[in-house]
Design a protein around this motif. Structure first.
Motif, PDB file in Angstrom:
ATOM      1  N   ASP A  81       0.864  -1.327  -0.050  1.00  0.00           N
ATOM      2  CA  ASP A  81      -0.013  -0.008   0.071  1.00  0.00           C
ATOM      3  C   ASP A  81       0.790   1.211  -0.020  1.00  0.00           C
ATOM      4  O   ASP A  81       1.684   1.724   1.196  1.00  0.00           O
ATOM      5  N   LYS A  83       1.475   4.936   0.395  1.00  0.00           N
ATOM      6  CA  LYS A  83       0.583   5.702   1.021  1.00  0.00           C
ATOM      7  C   LYS A  83       1.326   7.355   0.622  1.00  0.00           C
ATOM      8  O   LYS A  83       0.052   8.027   0.714  1.00  0.00           O
ATOM      9  N   GLU A  87       6.137   6.734   1.708  1.00  0.00           N
ATOM     10  CA  GLU A  87       5.728   6.086   2.891  1.00  0.00           C
ATOM     11  C   GLU A  87       4.998   5.111   2.284  1.00  0.00           C
ATOM     12  O   GLU A  87       4.119   5.006   1.198  1.00  0.00           O
ATOM     13  N   TYR A  89       3.287   0.918   3.101  1.00  0.00           N
ATOM     14  CA  TYR A  89       2.904  -0.280   4.109  1.00  0.00           C
ATOM     15  C   TYR A  89       2.911  -1.794   3.286  1.00  0.00           C
ATOM     16  O   TYR A  89       2.159  -1.630   2.317  1.00  0.00           O
ATOM     17  N   THR A  91       2.353  -6.089   3.857  1.00  0.00           N
ATOM     18  CA  THR A  91       2.028  -7.274   4.256  1.00  0.00           C
ATOM     19  C   THR A  91       2.604  -8.237   3.452  1.00  0.00           C
ATOM     20  O   THR A  91       2.444  -8.368   2.169  1.00  0.00           O
ATOM     21  N   ASP A 121       6.304  -1.132   7.982  1.00  0.00           N
ATOM     22  CA  ASP A 121       6.051   0.138   7.625  1.00  0.00           C
ATOM     23  C   ASP A 121       7.456   0.653   6.976  1.00  0.00           C
ATOM     24  O   ASP A 121       8.571   0.279   7.438  1.00  0.00           O
ATOM     25  N   ILE A 123       9.660   3.490   4.542  1.00  0.00           N
ATOM     26  CA  ILE A 123       9.943   5.084   4.244  1.00  0.00           C
ATOM     27  C   ILE A 123      10.861   5.023   3.106  1.00  0.00           C
ATOM     28  O   ILE A 123      11.841   3.930   3.077  1.00  0.00           O
ATOM     29  N   TRP A 131      14.145   2.449  -0.459  1.00  0.00           N
ATOM     30  CA  TRP A 131      13.124   2.333   0.586  1.00  0.00           C
ATOM     31  C   TRP A 131      13.778   1.265   1.571  1.00  0.00           C
ATOM     32  O   TRP A 131      14.499   0.536   1.341  1.00  0.00           O
ATOM     33  N   SER A 133      12.945  -0.347   5.683  1.00  0.00           N
ATOM     34  CA  SER A 133      11.881  -0.541   6.861  1.00  0.00           C
ATOM     35  C   SER A 133      12.071   0.218   8.020  1.00  0.00           C
ATOM     36  O   SER A 133      13.163   0.805   8.437  1.00  0.00           O
ATOM     37  N   LYS A 134      11.082   0.817   8.691  1.00  0.00           N
ATOM     38  CA  LYS A 134      10.946   1.704   9.809  1.00  0.00           C
ATOM     39  C   LYS A 134      10.550   0.705  10.816  1.00  0.00           C
ATOM     40  O   LYS A 134      10.951   0.831  12.033  1.00  0.00           O
ATOM     41  N   HIS A 135       9.446   0.134  10.729  1.00  0.00           N
ATOM     42  CA  HIS A 135       8.886  -0.970  11.896  1.00  0.00           C
ATOM     43  C   HIS A 135       8.461  -2.352  10.900  1.00  0.00           C
ATOM     44  O   HIS A 135       7.775  -2.264  10.057  1.00  0.00           O
ATOM     45  N   TRP A 136       9.067  -3.208  11.526  1.00  0.00           N
ATOM     46  CA  TRP A 136       8.906  -4.756  10.803  1.00  0.00           C
ATOM     47  C   TRP A 136       8.329  -5.571  12.097  1.00  0.00           C
ATOM     48  O   TRP A 136       9.008  -5.947  13.082  1.00  0.00           O
TER      49      TRP A 136
END
Length: 153
Positions: A81, A83, A87, A89, A91, A121, A123, A131, A133-136
């Motif tokens: 996705d 954003k 940014e 997202y 899955t 998430d 960025i 690109w 990962s900020k939160h995995w």
């Protein structure tokens, strides 16, 4: 073998997918530079409830344990996705096969297989255009085999 970090000619969705692949390839090869290229400096990995914060800690803990095993991490069914221009997202389903170092090709070796979902998430880094990962979040759905294969168990 050194793996290229920045691939040319990728669409936005391909570049986001490549960030996931860079990270999982880093797990399988113990490649710190590849891992660093796939995560922000203040990245967080939530490994089924065990939280590791900061790229340095992630490198030390993940590559210092899983990076020393014979592993294969496969990410599939990626849904992205986008954003904004910076940014996204993601899955994805995953399978992760783990063998003790040097035992991966031994058909009688003990192994530990894990399946589940990654929720990531992402960025786009303004400095290098990659690109990251900020939160995995790793959500384990099932596992089989000998959990003692994992370091520290």
């Amino acid at each position: 073998m050194a793996f290229p970090i920045n691939l040319t000619g990728l669409t936005t969705r391909e570049a986001i997918t490549d960030a996931v692949y860079r990270c999982t390839l880093a797990f399988d090869t113990g490649d710190a530079k590849l891992l660093e290229s796939a995560s922000t400096e203040n990245a967080v990995i939530n490994l089924d409830g065990m939280v590791i914060s900061g790229r340095d800690d992630i490198r030390t803990k993940i590559l210092g344990s899983v990076g020393k095993l014979d592993t294969t991490h496969l990410a599939t069914n990626l849904r992205i996705d986008v954003k904004s221009e910076s940014e996204a997202y993601v899955t994805t389903s995953f399978l992760a096969q783990h063998y003790r170092q040097g035992e991966g090709r031994n058909p009688a070796a003990t192994r530990f297989l894990v399946g589940g979902m990654y929720f990531i998430d992402m960025i786009k880094d303004e400095k290098d255009g990659l690109w990251k990962s900020k939160h995995w979040k790793v959500q384990i759905t099932w596992n089989e085999g000998d959990h003692s294969v994992m370091p520290g168990r």
